[in-house]
Design an enzyme around this catalytic site. Structure first.
Site, mmCIF file in Angstrom:
data_model
loop_
_atom_site.group_PDB
_atom_site.id
_atom_site.type_symbol
_atom_site.label_atom_id
_atom_site.label_comp_id
_atom_site.label_asym_id
_atom_site.label_seq_id
_atom_site.Cartn_x
_atom_site.Cartn_y
_atom_site.Cartn_z
ATOM 1 N N TYR A 141 -9.047 1.654 -11.662
ATOM 2 C CA TYR A 141 -8.986 3.120 -11.702
ATOM 3 C C TYR A 141 -9.043 3.664 -13.132
ATOM 4 O O TYR A 141 -9.304 4.841 -13.341
ATOM 5 C CB TYR A 141 -7.704 3.630 -11.030
ATOM 6 C CG TYR A 141 -7.671 3.428 -9.516
ATOM 7 C CD1 TYR A 141 -8.798 3.012 -8.816
ATOM 8 C CD2 TYR A 141 -6.513 3.654 -8.799
ATOM 9 C CE1 TYR A 141 -8.766 2.819 -7.454
ATOM 10 C CE2 TYR A 141 -6.482 3.462 -7.418
ATOM 11 C CZ TYR A 141 -7.611 3.039 -6.761
ATOM 12 O OH TYR A 141 -7.581 2.853 -5.402
ATOM 13 N N LYS A 192 -7.670 -11.710 -5.655
ATOM 14 C CA LYS A 192 -8.956 -12.155 -5.127
ATOM 15 C C LYS A 192 -9.491 -13.142 -6.153
ATOM 16 O O LYS A 192 -10.591 -12.983 -6.705
ATOM 17 C CB LYS A 192 -9.863 -10.916 -4.940
ATOM 18 C CG LYS A 192 -11.132 -11.162 -4.153
ATOM 19 C CD LYS A 192 -10.905 -11.376 -2.672
ATOM 20 C CE LYS A 192 -12.222 -11.682 -1.998
ATOM 21 N NZ LYS A 192 -12.094 -12.217 -0.649
ATOM 22 N N ASP A 224 -7.967 -10.052 1.284
ATOM 23 C CA ASP A 224 -8.520 -9.864 2.636
ATOM 24 C C ASP A 224 -7.602 -10.494 3.676
ATOM 25 O O ASP A 224 -7.316 -9.907 4.722
ATOM 26 C CB ASP A 224 -9.951 -10.418 2.731
ATOM 27 C CG ASP A 224 -10.139 -11.751 2.027
ATOM 28 O OD1 ASP A 224 -9.245 -12.158 1.263
ATOM 29 O OD2 ASP A 224 -11.169 -12.402 2.261
ATOM 30 N N ASP A 248 -3.052 0.189 -3.560
ATOM 31 C CA ASP A 248 -3.315 1.508 -2.982
ATOM 32 C C ASP A 248 -3.604 1.355 -1.488
ATOM 33 O O ASP A 248 -3.047 2.062 -0.634
ATOM 34 C CB ASP A 248 -4.533 2.116 -3.710
ATOM 35 C CG ASP A 248 -4.692 3.590 -3.431
ATOM 36 O OD1 ASP A 248 -3.856 4.150 -2.706
ATOM 37 O OD2 ASP A 248 -5.663 4.184 -3.945
ATOM 38 N N ASP A 252 -0.709 1.791 1.995
ATOM 39 C CA ASP A 252 -0.927 2.764 3.078
ATOM 40 C C ASP A 252 -0.932 2.060 4.424
ATOM 41 O O ASP A 252 -0.409 2.579 5.411
ATOM 42 C CB ASP A 252 -2.256 3.505 2.885
ATOM 43 C CG ASP A 252 -2.063 4.772 2.070
ATOM 44 O OD1 ASP A 252 -1.009 4.889 1.415
ATOM 45 O OD2 ASP A 252 -2.951 5.644 2.088
#
Ligand code: NAD
Length: 362
Positions: A141, A192, A224, A248, A252
């Site tokens: 980000y 990852k 994943d 992020d 959620d």
């Protein structure tokens, strides 16, 4: 010594849910000898309307001088036509950057009384209690270079950079291990590392930091698989540690395991444990001003504030148990209402929590 909390109600339902939290704070001061003082400030759309900027200098100063910050929520359709630099959300980003709040803590806890609110089967989520720790000020980000351009084939192209320095990874890893120590002492680091060099370094540094915490069991999982495991068997996790982008998304996902967005608090901490505490939800303009919002996420944010910034586990537990008692008594705001329970307003829920709190005193 008296501690100081900066209170920033913000927009939409922000002032309503913060008012109920102030009632709880007042009860703790008068009934439990909690030694804190508070000062309110402006942020977001409310600040823009009053001063022409969503993040006034005075608010930054108030937040810097305080020992912790409690925030409601910011934003709403009224301010959407404004330039990005003047949007309410800039206030939040300004606070995170100005105070270097790099560690975002998002607990996902399912109350037994709300088992039916989850979309997952009861046996998968019953007694769920996990904590996601997300790096908040680095990663893709913020990485540079970033932007859009026309490439050699004369096509539009967008690009971002995933970058983490060793020190950025190490400081969030320390927070992860320290939090795990206060819980079930299990930390799962999400990356990852099979395809991204940056997260290969992430894994390496987390393992190095882990040597300082031999009492915490460290494991690793690709993101994943972690997403899949979160909905398959979320109770296998105690603390999940991850970067800005993965965090992020996963946080959620974890929030929704618990059924209601109105129940979940969060904390964003700096390197000294100073923090900003806020519900995970937004300003809910669709229900603002109607006295129907659920104040519990904000009251729980106060409990987190006391636990993580003031090291006051006992008072935090009083708040959490008072909320349980209000739920046990059948009180439900509209978002968590189900047949056989009693639908209450925002203020009635606040009152129920305060009386349950005061009942614990006697
Ligand atoms: P939202 O979280 O405000 O609302 C999503 C849905 O959940 C709405 O139906 C809302 O009524 C409901 N809801 C949220 N909190 C609730 C509560 N406490 N009790 C009962 N119901 C609740 O998300 P959104 O609608 O996408 O965003 C609205 C505004 O909030 C936007 O301007 C957005 O930018 C802003 N926002 C702010 C923050 C923040 O301040 N940290 C976070 C997310 C969104």
């Amino acid at each position: 010594m008296t501690k100081k909390i900066a209170i920033l109600p913000g927009d939409g339902i922000g002032p309503e849910i913060v008012n109920e939290t102030i009632k709880v704070l007042d009860a703790l001061r008068s009934g439990f000898g909690l030694n804190v003082e508070t000062e309110q400030g402006l942020i977001g759309g409310a600040a823009y309307d009053a001063t022409g900027t969503p993040f006034p200098e005075a608010t930054l100063k108030l937040a810097q001088d305080a020992d912790a910050i409690l925030l409601g929520a910011v934003g709403g359709p009224k301010w959407e036509p404004l330039d990005y630099a003047l949007r309410p959300e800039r206030g939040l980003l300004g606070l995170r950057a100005g105070l270097e709040l790099f560690a975002n803590l998002r607990p996902a806890l399912l109350y037994p009384q709300l088992l039916d609110a989850s979309t997952l089967k009861a046996d998968v989520v019953s007694n769920l209690d996990l904590m996601i720790i997300r790096e908040l000020t680095g990663g893709i980000y913020f990485g540079k270079p970033r932007g859009r351009r026309i490439n050699d084939s004369n096509e539009r192209e967008g690009y971002n950079t995933l970058v983490y320095s060793e020190s950025e990874i190490s400081r969030i890893a320390h927070i992860g291990f320290q939090i795990a120590r206060k819980r079930q002492k299990r930390l799962c680091s999400i990356d990852k590392a099979n395809v991204l060099e940056c997260t290969e370094l992430w894994r390496e540094v987390v393992i190095e930091v882990g040597k300082e915490y031999p009492d915490v069991a460290l494991s690793h999982m690709y993101v994943d698989n972690a997403a899949m495991q979160l909905v398959r068997n979320p109770k296998q996790f105690d603390v999940m540690l991850t970067d800005n982008l993965f965090g992020d998304i996963l946080s959620d996902c974890a929030a929704m395991l618990t059924g209601s967005i109105g129940m979940l608090p969060s904390a964003s901490l700096d390197k000294n444990g100073k923090g900003m505490y806020e519900p995970i939800h937004g300003s809910a303009p669709d229900i603002a001003g109607r006295n129907v919002a659920n104040p519990i996420a904000t009251v729980l944010s106060l409990a987190m504030l006391l636990r993580y910034s003031f090291d006051d586990d006992a008072t935090a537990t009083h708040i959490e148990q008072a909320i349980q008692a209000a739920l046990d008594a059948g009180c439900r705001t509209a978002d968590i209402y189900s047949e056989g329970t009693r639908k209450v307003s925002t203020t009635e829920m606040g009152d129920a929590i305060v009386s349950a709190l005061l009942a614990r005193k006697s």
